[in-house]
Design an enzyme around this catalytic site. Sequence first.
Site, PDB file in Angstrom:
ATOM      1  N   VAL A 152     -67.602 -57.284 -44.815  1.00 16.85           N
ATOM      2  CA  VAL A 152     -67.137 -56.368 -44.161  1.00 16.85           C
ATOM      3  C   VAL A 152     -68.004 -55.858 -42.924  1.00 16.85           C
ATOM      4  O   VAL A 152     -67.611 -55.749 -41.871  1.00 16.85           O
ATOM      5  CB  VAL A 152     -67.181 -55.065 -45.027  1.00 16.85           C
ATOM      6  CG1 VAL A 152     -66.921 -53.765 -44.262  1.00 16.85           C
ATOM      7  CG2 VAL A 152     -66.257 -54.937 -46.311  1.00 16.85           C
ATOM      8  N   LYS A 164     -68.199 -47.163 -53.018  1.00 17.12           N
ATOM      9  CA  LYS A 164     -67.394 -46.272 -53.999  1.00 17.12           C
ATOM     10  C   LYS A 164     -68.358 -46.179 -55.331  1.00 17.12           C
ATOM     11  O   LYS A 164     -68.588 -45.114 -55.860  1.00 17.12           O
ATOM     12  CB  LYS A 164     -66.164 -47.074 -54.327  1.00 17.12           C
ATOM     13  CG  LYS A 164     -66.316 -48.635 -55.073  1.00 17.12           C
ATOM     14  CD  LYS A 164     -65.131 -49.238 -54.998  1.00 17.12           C
ATOM     15  CE  LYS A 164     -65.554 -50.717 -55.466  1.00 17.12           C
ATOM     16  NZ  LYS A 164     -65.479 -51.579 -54.283  1.00 17.12           N
ATOM     17  N   GLU A 211     -64.116 -43.506 -45.813  1.00 14.57           N
ATOM     18  CA  GLU A 211     -62.974 -43.586 -46.062  1.00 14.57           C
ATOM     19  C   GLU A 211     -62.801 -45.189 -46.586  1.00 14.57           C
ATOM     20  O   GLU A 211     -61.852 -45.102 -47.436  1.00 14.57           O
ATOM     21  CB  GLU A 211     -62.238 -43.543 -44.714  1.00 14.57           C
ATOM     22  CG  GLU A 211     -60.849 -43.768 -44.565  1.00 14.57           C
ATOM     23  CD  GLU A 211     -60.028 -42.866 -45.511  1.00 14.57           C
ATOM     24  OE1 GLU A 211     -59.508 -43.195 -46.507  1.00 14.57           O
ATOM     25  OE2 GLU A 211     -59.551 -41.676 -44.791  1.00 14.57           O
ATOM     26  N   VAL A 239     -62.611 -46.112 -50.794  1.00 12.69           N
ATOM     27  CA  VAL A 239     -61.423 -45.979 -51.880  1.00 12.69           C
ATOM     28  C   VAL A 239     -60.108 -46.649 -50.948  1.00 12.69           C
ATOM     29  O   VAL A 239     -59.764 -46.060 -49.621  1.00 12.69           O
ATOM     30  CB  VAL A 239     -60.928 -44.479 -52.310  1.00 12.69           C
ATOM     31  CG1 VAL A 239     -59.674 -44.726 -52.858  1.00 12.69           C
ATOM     32  CG2 VAL A 239     -62.195 -43.857 -52.680  1.00 12.69           C
ATOM     33  N   GLY A 269     -59.330 -49.373 -49.090  1.00 13.29           N
ATOM     34  CA  GLY A 269     -59.726 -50.123 -48.139  1.00 13.29           C
ATOM     35  C   GLY A 269     -59.242 -49.386 -46.933  1.00 13.29           C
ATOM     36  O   GLY A 269     -59.629 -48.256 -46.452  1.00 13.29           O
ATOM     37  N   ILE A 285     -56.388 -48.132 -46.294  1.00 17.82           N
ATOM     38  CA  ILE A 285     -55.576 -46.850 -46.429  1.00 17.82           C
ATOM     39  C   ILE A 285     -56.158 -45.522 -46.089  1.00 17.82           C
ATOM     40  O   ILE A 285     -57.002 -45.363 -46.913  1.00 17.82           O
ATOM     41  CB  ILE A 285     -54.863 -47.037 -47.608  1.00 17.82           C
ATOM     42  CG1 ILE A 285     -54.388 -48.121 -48.122  1.00 17.82           C
ATOM     43  CG2 ILE A 285     -53.620 -45.945 -48.035  1.00 17.82           C
ATOM     44  CD1 ILE A 285     -53.704 -48.517 -49.596  1.00 17.82           C
ATOM     45  N   ASP A 333     -64.155 -50.570 -61.320  1.00 15.67           N
ATOM     46  CA  ASP A 333     -64.096 -50.350 -59.842  1.00 15.67           C
ATOM     47  C   ASP A 333     -63.063 -49.277 -59.787  1.00 15.67           C
ATOM     48  O   ASP A 333     -63.239 -48.091 -59.008  1.00 15.67           O
ATOM     49  CB  ASP A 333     -63.337 -51.607 -59.495  1.00 15.67           C
ATOM     50  CG  ASP A 333     -63.025 -51.540 -57.740  1.00 15.67           C
ATOM     51  OD1 ASP A 333     -63.886 -51.651 -57.006  1.00 15.67           O
ATOM     52  OD2 ASP A 333     -61.849 -51.086 -57.579  1.00 15.67           O
ATOM     53  N   LYS A 349     -63.217 -45.058 -57.944  1.00 19.10           N
ATOM     54  CA  LYS A 349     -62.317 -44.600 -57.078  1.00 19.10           C
ATOM     55  C   LYS A 349     -61.596 -43.253 -57.508  1.00 19.10           C
ATOM     56  O   LYS A 349     -61.560 -42.476 -56.848  1.00 19.10           O
ATOM     57  CB  LYS A 349     -61.121 -45.590 -56.445  1.00 19.10           C
ATOM     58  CG  LYS A 349     -61.983 -46.764 -55.740  1.00 19.10           C
ATOM     59  CD  LYS A 349     -61.104 -47.979 -55.779  1.00 19.10           C
ATOM     60  CE  LYS A 349     -61.701 -49.341 -54.851  1.00 19.10           C
ATOM     61  NZ  LYS A 349     -60.950 -50.378 -55.098  1.00 19.10           N
ATOM     62  N   GLY A 377     -60.661 -56.338 -48.292  1.00 21.16           N
ATOM     63  CA  GLY A 377     -60.676 -57.368 -47.484  1.00 21.16           C
ATOM     64  C   GLY A 377     -61.504 -56.824 -46.477  1.00 21.16           C
ATOM     65  O   GLY A 377     -61.782 -55.834 -46.101  1.00 21.16           O
TER      66      GLY A 377
END
Lengths: 432, 432
Positions: free
Chosen positions: B16, B106, B130, B133, B135, B137, B202, B206, B305
């Site tokens: 990232v 997260k 943002e 949670v 990625g 979206i 995971d 979230k 991703g």
Amino acid sequence: MRTRPLKVALLGCGVVGSEVARIMTTHADDLAARIGAPVELAGVAVRRPSKVRAGIDPALITTDATALVKRGDIDVAVEVIGGIEPARALIMTAFEHGASVVSANKALLAQDGAALHAAAEEHGRDLYYEAAVAGAIPLIRPLRESLAGDTVNRVLGIVNGTTNFILDKMDSTGAGYQEALDEATALGYAEADPTADVEGFDAAAKAAILAGIAFHTRVRLDDVYREGMSEVTAADFASARAMGCTIKLLAICERAADGGSVTARVHPAMIPLSHPLASVRGAYNAVFVEADAAGQLMFYGPGAGGAPTASAVLGDLVAVCRNRLGEAKGPGESAYTRLPVSPMGEVVTRYHISLDVADKPGVLAQVATVFAEHGVSIDTVRQQGRMDGGGDASLVVVTHRAADAALSGTVEALRRLDTVRGVASIMRVEGE
Amino acid sequence: MRTRPLKVALLGCGVVGSEVARIMTTHADDLAARIGAPVELAGVAVRRPSKVRAGIDPALITTDATALVKRGDIDVAVEVIGGIEPARALIMTAFEHGASVVSANKALLAQDGAALHAAAEEHGRDLYYEAAVAGAIPLIRPLRESLAGDTVNRVLGIVNGTTNFILDKMDSTGAGYQEALDEATALGYAEADPTADVEGFDAAAKAAILAGIAFHTRVRLDDVYREGMSEVTAADFASARAMGCTIKLLAICERAADGGSVTARVHPAMIPLSHPLASVRGAYNAVFVEADAAGQLMFYGPGAGGAPTASAVLGDLVAVCRNRLGEAKGPGESAYTRLPVSPMGEVVTRYHISLDVADKPGVLAQVATVFAEHGVSIDTVRQQGRMDGGGDASLVVVTHRAADAALSGTVEALRRLDTVRGVASIMRVEGE
């Protein structure tokens, strides 16, 4: 928490306004906790003061909207009147008298967004309008804030619930356009005069707003190419199904491949059944966004209605009130790219064309030659004899990607061929 | 535009972080225009300084992350290290030294969000996350801002791409769990140790974050009921199909019907094929939100991703930088409702239970009596002889809505029946 309330002028108290007033009353404590100060309905401007409005103190009702926004103590004006005037003048007056503005007015924003943003900027106030596009679906905020670090390349959306209801009905029941429209009218999904919806004016206003925000440029309503869906037939749906597609009225905003211009358009189009937008049913809206880093996103929900639109208005109200308390300003207009809007002729997409042709040898060769002469490459052709045995046949051509101008030239030339009796339909193919 | 740049410390430069650095460099002009001032990468803290990092000035690389955030001139620290420490200490130090923070972490937010928010508040700085949670979206911003004027009642989401890939593969190919997991691993969708994904850790992190924001309360990781999906079988998918359902690993956050408490849970569940979440394929994520006024909304996109997550990080970076410039602060923690989190036993939903039973008269009556004694009402029962002819049969019971504790009691009692050979599977049915 601050105890002095923030004062809200509600301009308009119809389907949306009455829901805004209701939620402001029933959820006053929640709103206060989320904002950090109470919010108070300081006045409600209406056209018909005699109408009974449950839950609204009659003393707040006024027919003089101008005087209300001129009071000088209004922190936020919520404009849910719609249309150009008097909404425009009231918003301008509100800014001049120190109020921030929350609006649900797509027509006004699409036609005059730049001037409204400039007025907000001049007076150091906010202009928020999440409710102007796709009702309750968060779309303006994600585009102007969540994707502010990304490069949006395409926005592809079903932004009109009425037309989606009609097309979905035609698709699922085989009904014709008029029959589906009649049902939409009976159920209250279509207005008595459905022109704004079925001819794509409503969607075009939303496309202008979305394109401007997505590409950080100015796109006016006049820049948006518009074709309605009133001529979509049951036969078109049959053709779409034969291709594994359905038909949707789409608002499409695209950045050109070279990044140097943008386009915005509204028209019916075939999209593959595998595309997420294909399964958007009834009066729902959904918007598909493609960005460099984020990839493909979709936002889905109710695109209209009193309560959903009020939800979007109130989300903006909370944000604008928070800004007022913190003496801050939210994001204003971002139009720095100054990208020009190209005309429809430069849009590149695929086409599905149905021709009625004479059923004799050599017709396909003639037709194919016309496509080739105009630089439009054919993907598939399907030829079939007609049921009526009148010596005619139909020819369905699906093209590769081509410029809209080249396709128009092709169709014009096809119409001049003796062997082409008529062009039964032309439809774009999107979302592949 | 201000010419003095805002300074960004990038903490972590993996999948990232390297995308964040790349976009900050390649899109520096866009970011400057959108923020109102240039942003400058002031330092990049890494573990392995010798690794070649294309496009990043080697002079910016440091292994001393603490010194970087202590410099005193950092406007925003971007934390993309992940895990609890040293991320937590670095974020706290960043706040103490005047920086705002953007995080994609997260696990940390779910475990320690309240303390981090308190530190941000204390120092008058922003904490945005943002990217933590789903990625790319937009989800945190829509929940904390767009829906700030609404009442969210339920969040139902596919928030882990690895498990969705595995379940989608099992559904579409009939593969077993292990085979689908092996393919996910080979394609890079699953890590060498897939525990955090397949056991739901995971997704639970979230869920804790989403529930807290949606219901304006505090939900910690420990409050989230968690069941993984490693025991979902091909037989479960066959049962689901027989009911017109598929199986997804869902994060479900609900407000109790009386509004007085909330629940948060992660487990595999059957959902109807007609539900929008049912058609979320591969490693995509999607989150369904139900609110009083807005109705049903869905947000869809890539949930992980490098580039998608970087898109979310950069959207936050732009917002936080704009706040710095305007000396403003974005929304902080909103936990004023202080709603308690109820234990799993109080969750009310439907159940699909497969029993292996003796194939003799009276078994169904015995089983039905056990359900009745525990107050669990049966919707449908399907009884069928087994193929192996061993004198056994299977019984599939689908219940009406019942409390989880009542269902657990029922299952315990069923296991004690002589005629029940075993409980083959228990699965919740959601999204109806």
